[in-house]
Scaffold this motif. Structure first.
Motif, PDB file in Angstrom:
ATOM      1  N   GLU A  75     -10.843   5.946  -6.588  1.00  0.00           N
ATOM      2  CA  GLU A  75      -9.452   5.459  -7.311  1.00  0.00           C
ATOM      3  C   GLU A  75      -8.506   4.755  -5.936  1.00  0.00           C
ATOM      4  O   GLU A  75      -9.054   4.853  -4.816  1.00  0.00           O
ATOM      5  CB  GLU A  75      -8.445   6.848  -7.263  1.00  0.00           C
ATOM      6  N   VAL A  76      -7.630   4.127  -6.457  1.00  0.00           N
ATOM      7  CA  VAL A  76      -6.656   3.416  -5.613  1.00  0.00           C
ATOM      8  C   VAL A  76      -5.601   4.306  -4.865  1.00  0.00           C
ATOM      9  O   VAL A  76      -4.820   4.740  -5.851  1.00  0.00           O
ATOM     10  CB  VAL A  76      -6.258   1.893  -6.102  1.00  0.00           C
ATOM     11  N   GLU A  77      -5.191   4.086  -3.666  1.00  0.00           N
ATOM     12  CA  GLU A  77      -3.996   4.478  -3.205  1.00  0.00           C
ATOM     13  C   GLU A  77      -3.143   3.229  -2.707  1.00  0.00           C
ATOM     14  O   GLU A  77      -3.727   2.729  -1.464  1.00  0.00           O
ATOM     15  CB  GLU A  77      -4.065   5.647  -1.975  1.00  0.00           C
ATOM     16  N   TRP A  78      -2.104   2.628  -3.332  1.00  0.00           N
ATOM     17  CA  TRP A  78      -1.544   1.568  -2.896  1.00  0.00           C
ATOM     18  C   TRP A  78      -0.507   1.891  -1.758  1.00  0.00           C
ATOM     19  O   TRP A  78       0.050   2.786  -1.645  1.00  0.00           O
ATOM     20  CB  TRP A  78      -0.683   1.064  -3.950  1.00  0.00           C
ATOM     21  N   VAL A  79      -0.617   1.078  -0.594  1.00  0.00           N
ATOM     22  CA  VAL A  79       0.264   1.241   0.546  1.00  0.00           C
ATOM     23  C   VAL A  79       0.920   0.047   0.862  1.00  0.00           C
ATOM     24  O   VAL A  79       0.350  -0.981   0.967  1.00  0.00           O
ATOM     25  CB  VAL A  79      -0.597   1.762   1.689  1.00  0.00           C
ATOM     26  N   PRO A  80       2.241   0.182   0.436  1.00  0.00           N
ATOM     27  CA  PRO A  80       3.140  -1.292   0.608  1.00  0.00           C
ATOM     28  C   PRO A  80       3.062  -1.621   2.291  1.00  0.00           C
ATOM     29  O   PRO A  80       3.305  -0.810   2.943  1.00  0.00           O
ATOM     30  CB  PRO A  80       4.454  -0.963   0.218  1.00  0.00           C
ATOM     31  N   THR A  81       2.871  -2.697   2.552  1.00  0.00           N
ATOM     32  CA  THR A  81       2.694  -3.273   3.918  1.00  0.00           C
ATOM     33  C   THR A  81       3.234  -4.643   3.997  1.00  0.00           C
ATOM     34  O   THR A  81       2.925  -5.746   3.247  1.00  0.00           O
ATOM     35  CB  THR A  81       1.337  -3.469   4.451  1.00  0.00           C
ATOM     36  N   GLU A  82       4.771  -4.812   4.697  1.00  0.00           N
ATOM     37  CA  GLU A  82       5.107  -5.862   4.859  1.00  0.00           C
ATOM     38  C   GLU A  82       4.275  -6.773   5.593  1.00  0.00           C
ATOM     39  O   GLU A  82       3.359  -6.283   6.205  1.00  0.00           O
ATOM     40  CB  GLU A  82       6.458  -5.755   5.620  1.00  0.00           C
ATOM     41  N   THR A  83       4.689  -7.923   5.698  1.00  0.00           N
ATOM     42  CA  THR A  83       3.719  -9.157   6.034  1.00  0.00           C
ATOM     43  C   THR A  83       3.389  -8.928   7.698  1.00  0.00           C
ATOM     44  O   THR A  83       2.102  -8.849   7.948  1.00  0.00           O
ATOM     45  CB  THR A  83       4.624 -10.667   6.017  1.00  0.00           C
ATOM     46  N   PRO A  84       4.102  -8.461   8.615  1.00  0.00           N
ATOM     47  CA  PRO A  84       3.932  -7.837   9.855  1.00  0.00           C
ATOM     48  C   PRO A  84       3.129  -6.802  10.234  1.00  0.00           C
ATOM     49  O   PRO A  84       2.651  -6.454  11.182  1.00  0.00           O
ATOM     50  CB  PRO A  84       5.180  -8.066  10.637  1.00  0.00           C
ATOM     51  N   GLN A  85       3.175  -6.068   9.072  1.00  0.00           N
ATOM     52  CA  GLN A  85       2.724  -4.675   9.145  1.00  0.00           C
ATOM     53  C   GLN A  85       1.117  -4.896   8.855  1.00  0.00           C
ATOM     54  O   GLN A  85       0.633  -3.628   9.284  1.00  0.00           O
ATOM     55  CB  GLN A  85       3.366  -3.580   8.229  1.00  0.00           C
ATOM     56  N   ARG A  86       0.561  -5.735   8.371  1.00  0.00           N
ATOM     57  CA  ARG A  86      -0.716  -5.720   7.737  1.00  0.00           C
ATOM     58  C   ARG A  86      -1.939  -5.495   8.815  1.00  0.00           C
ATOM     59  O   ARG A  86      -2.715  -4.461   8.565  1.00  0.00           O
ATOM     60  CB  ARG A  86      -1.141  -7.074   6.910  1.00  0.00           C
ATOM     61  N   VAL A  87      -1.970  -6.182   9.969  1.00  0.00           N
ATOM     62  CA  VAL A  87      -2.709  -6.089  10.892  1.00  0.00           C
ATOM     63  C   VAL A  87      -2.571  -4.770  11.603  1.00  0.00           C
ATOM     64  O   VAL A  87      -3.645  -3.916  11.851  1.00  0.00           O
ATOM     65  CB  VAL A  87      -2.762  -7.151  11.850  1.00  0.00           C
ATOM     66  N   PRO A  88      -1.479  -4.358  12.056  1.00  0.00           N
ATOM     67  CA  PRO A  88      -1.138  -2.955  12.664  1.00  0.00           C
ATOM     68  C   PRO A  88      -1.522  -1.706  11.828  1.00  0.00           C
ATOM     69  O   PRO A  88      -2.357  -0.940  12.436  1.00  0.00           O
ATOM     70  CB  PRO A  88       0.299  -2.897  12.980  1.00  0.00           C
ATOM     71  N   PHE A  89      -1.550  -1.974  10.532  1.00  0.00           N
ATOM     72  CA  PHE A  89      -1.691  -0.679   9.547  1.00  0.00           C
ATOM     73  C   PHE A  89      -3.511  -0.671   9.599  1.00  0.00           C
ATOM     74  O   PHE A  89      -3.948   0.474   9.435  1.00  0.00           O
ATOM     75  CB  PHE A  89      -1.115  -0.975   8.160  1.00  0.00           C
TER      76      PHE A  89
END
Length: 269
Positions: A75-89
């Motif tokens: 299954e998918v858990e969608w996690v909203p990540t703003e542009t600058p958050q993608r790498v840190p997440f």
């Protein structure tokens, strides 16, 4: 210079990225055992991912993410990540993979791993038959007005590389295309794929994309460094999605036009 500007523009890593403490990522076995894959999506990037009137996610990334989950049997858990958050997440193990038009560049590759390309972004000129020009340099004239969006990194690129033009700035993709469609601007210099769908609102305008692009960027799926088994399986899934036509068909479904530069699938990744 163009490549350097693009790298700086796309690689919005931020201080948070550099300060992030790496946490060991969930392995492929962990994901399969949990029965869930955490997919980072950009919440403010239609038509990649956006909530519909029912509050559900839809868009290119959503269809691709669901196809990946189906291939994995999870299954998918969608996690909203703003542009600058993608790498840190990714680095901090808050997501398993990152979508959201994650452009490959050297700065990000120091921190994360990439799959093979998922799609492209073409920096080019979108104009009409009312103005001549066979390459982007032909538009660098005092009598040319370019439409763009406030806050876009391309505004700075235009100011540096096309100093003779006039700039008319608005707030949305639709408004940018409207300026050209209504004759209040001559062209758009941007990642044109994301603007093409809005040209259909002006069927009486003869739109054209200048054949010679400024730059073609390749966007891939981001994975935490060293998560090799997950990356390998994702590459195989992407090969199947590209080979079946699913990626290009989904792109056209949400953007209203074919991808300007399609990704050619290769079994050797």
């Amino acid at each position: 210079m163009i490549r350097n500007m693009l790298i700086r523009g796309f690689a919005v890593l931020g201080v948070a990225t550099l300060a992030a403490t790496a946490v060991e990522a969930k392995s492929l076995d962990d994901i399969l055992s949990d029965g869930t894959i955490r997919i980072g999506i950009n919440p403010n990037f239609p038509n990649m991912s956006v909530r519909n009137q029912a509050g559900e996610w839809e868009g290119f990334d959503i269809d691709v993410g669901n196809a990946i989950a189906e291939a994995l049997g999870v299954e998918v858990e969608w996690v909203p990540t703003e542009t600058p958050q993608r790498v840190p997440f990714l680095v901090s193990d808050r997501i398993d993979i990152s979508l959201g038009a994650l452009t490959r560049n050297a700065e990000r590759a120091k921190l994360i791993d990439y799959t093979v390309p998922l799609h492209t972004e073409v920096l080019a000129v979108l104009a009409t038959d009312q103005i001549e020009g066979d390459k982007w340099q032909d538009f660098n004239k005092e009598d040319v007005t370019l439409a763009n969006m406030r806050g876009n990194w391309t505004v700075g690129w235009i100011q540096e590389n096309m100093p003779n033009v006039k700039l008319e700035l608005v707030d949305t993709l639709a408004d940018t295309v409207r300026l050209v469609g209504q004759g209040r601007a001559d062209a758009i210099v941007e990642n044109i794929d994301f603007f093409m769908a809005f040209t259909k609102n002006y069927p009486d305008v003869n739109w054209r994309v200048v054949k010679e692009p400024i730059f073609v960027a390749y966007c891939a799926i981001g994975v935490q460094q060293g998560n090799d088994n997950l990356t390998e399986v994702l590459n195989i899934i992407l090969y199947d999605l590209h080979s079946s036509g699913m990626v290009n068909e989904t792109w056209e479904k949400f953007y209203g036009a074919p991808m300007l530069r399609e990704v050619t699938p290769s079994p050797y990744f």
